[in-house]
Design a protein around this motif. Structure first.
Motif, PDB file in Angstrom:
ATOM      1  N   SER A   1       1.036  -1.049   0.113  1.00 48.81           N
ATOM      2  CA  SER A   1       0.052   0.149  -0.041  1.00 48.81           C
ATOM      3  C   SER A   1       0.747   1.160  -0.177  1.00 48.81           C
ATOM      4  O   SER A   1       1.919   1.245   0.659  1.00 48.81           O
ATOM      5  CB  SER A   1      -0.838   0.054   1.273  1.00 48.81           C
ATOM      6  N   ILE A   2       0.567   2.133  -0.744  1.00 50.66           N
ATOM      7  CA  ILE A   2       1.410   3.552  -0.722  1.00 50.66           C
ATOM      8  C   ILE A   2       1.147   4.334   0.282  1.00 50.66           C
ATOM      9  O   ILE A   2       1.604   5.197   0.690  1.00 50.66           O
ATOM     10  CB  ILE A   2       0.911   4.229  -1.998  1.00 50.66           C
ATOM     11  N   ALA A   3       0.228   3.853   1.321  1.00 46.00           N
ATOM     12  CA  ALA A   3      -0.138   4.549   2.463  1.00 46.00           C
ATOM     13  C   ALA A   3       0.758   4.275   3.459  1.00 46.00           C
ATOM     14  O   ALA A   3       0.911   4.848   4.564  1.00 46.00           O
ATOM     15  CB  ALA A   3      -1.482   4.277   3.048  1.00 46.00           C
TER      16      ALA A   3
ATOM     17  N   ALA B   1       2.575   9.928   2.582  1.00 45.62           N
ATOM     18  CA  ALA B   1       1.249   9.558   2.218  1.00 45.62           C
ATOM     19  C   ALA B   1       0.349  10.594   2.918  1.00 45.62           C
ATOM     20  O   ALA B   1       0.341  10.959   3.998  1.00 45.62           O
ATOM     21  CB  ALA B   1       0.792   8.290   2.554  1.00 45.62           C
TER      22      ALA B   1
ATOM     23  N   LYS C   1      -7.900   7.701   2.675  1.00 42.13           N
ATOM     24  CA  LYS C   1      -8.228   5.995   2.943  1.00 42.13           C
ATOM     25  C   LYS C   1      -7.498   5.481   1.572  1.00 42.13           C
ATOM     26  O   LYS C   1      -7.503   5.806   0.555  1.00 42.13           O
ATOM     27  CB  LYS C   1      -9.634   5.674   2.863  1.00 42.13           C
ATOM     28  N   TYR C   2      -6.692   4.309   1.713  1.00 38.70           N
ATOM     29  CA  TYR C   2      -6.060   3.766   0.731  1.00 38.70           C
ATOM     30  C   TYR C   2      -6.040   2.173   0.739  1.00 38.70           C
ATOM     31  O   TYR C   2      -6.632   1.624   1.811  1.00 38.70           O
ATOM     32  CB  TYR C   2      -4.225   4.037   0.934  1.00 38.70           C
TER      33      TYR C   2
END
Length: 300
Positions: free
Chosen positions: A269-271, A276, A280-281
């Motif tokens: 996840s890029i979060a 970031a 929400k991701y």
């Protein structure tokens, strides 16, 4: 001089100075020639009775074979005699036979070929004994192939199946195969994903004793079991980095078989990055590792 007169006791008109050769009851009487009778008289009874008995003769029907489903006609010259040859010009030319196994519907087994009513030359001179022959009906050979099958890992495949293939018209009349019994290493629940021979060990149906069944293997394919692996819902503070441990997932362990186990998941996840933004991701699972997992199809 004298002569011997032979008379057939069953037909007195049949009288001759030639000795009889046919079986029957006869009398033999000495007769003096005319010249001799002038000077001599027979003092004792010059007549005797005698019998020519019938010679024994065995007539045996020849043995025969046929395949189940075929009809058969037995030829009138299908026999042997004992003794051979007969006396003089005597001869057996033909016989009649009866047999319960001649029709194409008759089951596999042995049947008596009953000989009777011989015809020929001079047979009145023989006491005939008819000897059975044997008709052997042999099984018809057919192939029965197990139909290919598949099952999911953890399922059990029944060993009684109606999945089989028989060539058209291989079975005759009302004969039928209704089911087969199979065996395969892939039939059990713990059989791992892959292909396995599916063997037939028995066939069940109607009048199958009339066949030699040649069993041909099919293929049993064990396919992966689908289970759901969900990434957990996570949160972090803006500006911090989230280091994924690989344990942030949820799976229903009851869906896993035996000792099969998911130890870790590869998540992405890029979060997780410091940069970031708030929001929400998606946290996705790209792979899992553990034991026995080649038997599953994972849905995330």
């Amino acid at each position: 001089h004298f002569f011997v007169r032979y008379t057939d006791k069953n037909n007195s008109a049949n009288s001759s100075y030639a000795a009889p050769t046919n079986a029957g009851n006869y009398s033999a009487e000495i007769e003096l020639s005319y010249a001799t009778s002038i000077n001599y008289t027979l003092l004792s009874n010059a007549k005797i009775d005698f019998e020519i008995t019938k010679a024994p003769l065995n007539i045996k029907a020849n043995n025969a074979t046929k395949q189940y489903g075929q009809s058969l006609t037995i030829a009138s010259d299908a026999f042997s005699t004992s003794p051979t040859p007969l006396f003089g010009s005597d001869k057996v030319l033909s016989i009649a036979t009866t047999c319960a196994g001649l029709a194409d519907t008759c089951s596999v087994g042995n049947y008596n070929i009953v000989a009777h009513t011989a015809t020929g030359n001079g047979l009145n001179n023989y006491a005939i004994t008819y000897v059975y022959g044997t008709l052997n009906i042999q099984p018809k050979t057919i192939s029965v192939r197990a139909a290919n099958a598949s099952k999911v890992y953890d399922d059990v495949l029944s060993n009684v199946s109606k999945g089989f293939i028989v060539n058209t018209n291989a079975l005759l009349h009302t004969d039928s195969i209704t089911s087969i019994t199979t065996q395969s290493l892939g039939q059990n629940a713990n059989a791992t994903v892959g292909n396995y021979p599916l063997q037939i060990i028995a066939a069940h149906g109607k009048r199958l004793n009339n066949y030699t069944l040649q069993f041909v293997d099919g293929n049993l394919q064990v396919t992966p079991k689908s289970i759901i692996v969900l990434a957990d819902t996570l949160s972090k503070e803006y500006g911090s980095e989230y280091i994924l441990k690989g344990t942030e997932f949820t799976v229903n362990n009851a869906d896993l078989i035996g000792n099969d186990k998911i130890n870790t998941a590869k998540l992405n996840s890029i979060a997780t990055q410091k940069t970031a933004s708030v929001g929400k991701y998606m946290l996705s699972i790209t792979d899992v590792s553990g034991y026995g997992l080649e038997n599953y199809n994972f849905i995330s």
